[in-house]
Design a protein around this motif. Sequence first.
Motif, PDB file in Angstrom:
ATOM      1  N   VAL A  22       0.838  -1.205   0.000  1.00  0.00           N
ATOM      2  CA  VAL A  22       0.000   0.000   0.000  1.00  0.00           C
ATOM      3  C   VAL A  22       0.871   1.252   0.000  1.00  0.00           C
ATOM      4  O   VAL A  22       0.646   2.183  -0.792  1.00  0.00           O
ATOM      5  CB  VAL A  22      -0.955  -0.018   1.211  1.00  0.00           C
ATOM      6  CG1 VAL A  22      -1.686   1.318   1.319  1.00  0.00           C
ATOM      7  CG2 VAL A  22      -1.960  -1.151   1.081  1.00  0.00           C
ATOM      8  N   CYS A  23       1.872   1.299   0.870  1.00  0.00           N
ATOM      9  CA  CYS A  23       2.711   2.496   0.971  1.00  0.00           C
ATOM     10  C   CYS A  23       3.554   2.711  -0.280  1.00  0.00           C
ATOM     11  O   CYS A  23       3.565   3.809  -0.855  1.00  0.00           O
ATOM     12  CB  CYS A  23       3.614   2.404   2.200  1.00  0.00           C
ATOM     13  SG  CYS A  23       2.727   2.419   3.765  1.00  0.00           S
ATOM     14  N   CYS A  24       4.239   1.662  -0.721  1.00  0.00           N
ATOM     15  CA  CYS A  24       5.090   1.801  -1.909  1.00  0.00           C
ATOM     16  C   CYS A  24       4.256   2.001  -3.173  1.00  0.00           C
ATOM     17  O   CYS A  24       4.638   2.780  -4.064  1.00  0.00           O
ATOM     18  CB  CYS A  24       5.969   0.569  -2.060  1.00  0.00           C
ATOM     19  SG  CYS A  24       7.200   0.387  -0.744  1.00  0.00           S
ATOM     20  N   GLY A  25       3.113   1.307  -3.258  1.00  0.00           N
ATOM     21  CA  GLY A  25       2.261   1.474  -4.435  1.00  0.00           C
ATOM     22  C   GLY A  25       1.718   2.890  -4.543  1.00  0.00           C
ATOM     23  O   GLY A  25       1.714   3.476  -5.633  1.00  0.00           O
ATOM     24  N   ALA A  26       1.274   3.463  -3.418  1.00  0.00           N
ATOM     25  CA  ALA A  26       0.774   4.838  -3.443  1.00  0.00           C
ATOM     26  C   ALA A  26       1.889   5.812  -3.819  1.00  0.00           C
ATOM     27  O   ALA A  26       1.661   6.787  -4.551  1.00  0.00           O
ATOM     28  CB  ALA A  26       0.188   5.207  -2.084  1.00  0.00           C
ATOM     29  N   THR A  27       3.102   5.546  -3.348  1.00  0.00           N
ATOM     30  CA  THR A  27       4.237   6.420  -3.687  1.00  0.00           C
ATOM     31  C   THR A  27       4.560   6.347  -5.169  1.00  0.00           C
ATOM     32  O   THR A  27       4.784   7.376  -5.824  1.00  0.00           O
ATOM     33  CB  THR A  27       5.475   6.016  -2.865  1.00  0.00           C
ATOM     34  OG1 THR A  27       5.169   6.113  -1.468  1.00  0.00           O
ATOM     35  CG2 THR A  27       6.647   6.919  -3.184  1.00  0.00           C
ATOM     36  N   VAL A  28       4.587   5.126  -5.741  1.00  0.00           N
ATOM     37  CA  VAL A  28       4.899   4.967  -7.161  1.00  0.00           C
ATOM     38  C   VAL A  28       3.833   5.634  -8.034  1.00  0.00           C
ATOM     39  O   VAL A  28       4.157   6.342  -9.010  1.00  0.00           O
ATOM     40  CB  VAL A  28       5.032   3.474  -7.509  1.00  0.00           C
ATOM     41  CG1 VAL A  28       5.128   3.272  -9.025  1.00  0.00           C
ATOM     42  CG2 VAL A  28       6.254   2.877  -6.824  1.00  0.00           C
ATOM     43  N   VAL A  29       2.560   5.434  -7.696  1.00  0.00           N
ATOM     44  CA  VAL A  29       1.484   6.047  -8.476  1.00  0.00           C
ATOM     45  C   VAL A  29       1.566   7.571  -8.390  1.00  0.00           C
ATOM     46  O   VAL A  29       1.349   8.285  -9.385  1.00  0.00           O
ATOM     47  CB  VAL A  29       0.119   5.543  -7.977  1.00  0.00           C
ATOM     48  CG1 VAL A  29      -1.014   6.306  -8.651  1.00  0.00           C
ATOM     49  CG2 VAL A  29      -0.031   4.052  -8.249  1.00  0.00           C
ATOM     50  N   THR A  30       1.902   8.085  -7.229  1.00  0.00           N
ATOM     51  CA  THR A  30       2.008   9.534  -7.055  1.00  0.00           C
ATOM     52  C   THR A  30       3.156  10.114  -7.870  1.00  0.00           C
ATOM     53  O   THR A  30       3.002  11.121  -8.567  1.00  0.00           O
ATOM     54  CB  THR A  30       2.206   9.872  -5.570  1.00  0.00           C
ATOM     55  OG1 THR A  30       1.073   9.410  -4.835  1.00  0.00           O
ATOM     56  CG2 THR A  30       2.361  11.367  -5.373  1.00  0.00           C
ATOM     57  N   VAL A  31       4.320   9.483  -7.795  1.00  0.00           N
ATOM     58  CA  VAL A  31       5.475   9.960  -8.568  1.00  0.00           C
ATOM     59  C   VAL A  31       5.175   9.898 -10.063  1.00  0.00           C
ATOM     60  O   VAL A  31       5.532  10.808 -10.833  1.00  0.00           O
ATOM     61  CB  VAL A  31       6.723   9.126  -8.214  1.00  0.00           C
ATOM     62  CG1 VAL A  31       7.885   9.472  -9.141  1.00  0.00           C
ATOM     63  CG2 VAL A  31       7.122   9.364  -6.767  1.00  0.00           C
TER      64      VAL A  31
END
Length: 227
Positions: free
Chosen positions: A121-130
């Motif tokens: 959840v944390c890494c996926g949200a970061t990747v989608v945001t970037v």
Amino acid sequence: SMAGKFLLGARQRPARAGEGCARMADFSGGSMSSGGGSMAGMGADLGTLDEPVTETIMRDLRMVGNKMLCVLNPRKANMQTLKNWDLWGPLVLCLTLATLLSWFAPYEQKSLVFASVFVIVCCGATVVTVNALLLGGNISFFQSVCVLGYCIFPLNIASVICLIGGPLIWRLAVVAVCFFWSTSASLGFMGELVPTNRRALAVYPLFLFYTSIGWLILIAARTSPYS
């Protein structure tokens, strides 16, 4: 006559000096009073520091609840509500999902399942945001993380339903509906902030992000004692 004028001038000089001191005193007093007024204004702006802790908690809970309602009904949601970002709601939803999926996991895998869900959840949200920012999205990093985190809420509901039990077709249908619900809600908020000609490039990471979470829910539901 010259001596008289000299004496008269000497008598008037202390008075002028006294007036000058009085004027300086008035000026400094006025400056201090105006400064005190500005400090008082600043104190009025910081009045929420004096409110009870229970009132602060209830205000934050109402804010989180309003944002969850926006995700549940994105068509009638106010975009400005989720623009006022916070990380409390996404953190609670992420921890709730990780706890639910690890609850019915085998004992030796509970920690692994919890950590996997939290990291995805944390890494996926970061990747989608970037990715959205690189595509020229008009959104800040924390606003995007806030939107993606709150849009997990339908999948939290799916995890509860699937862990309760039911046939495989039923669980697949529930996860599919909640997956499209989460995806459409996030697209409704983030799609407006990404250039139209690059919107398809922003949809693909969102699709993978929520697909991975839905897949984790289906795997955890297989190990549930109620399935």
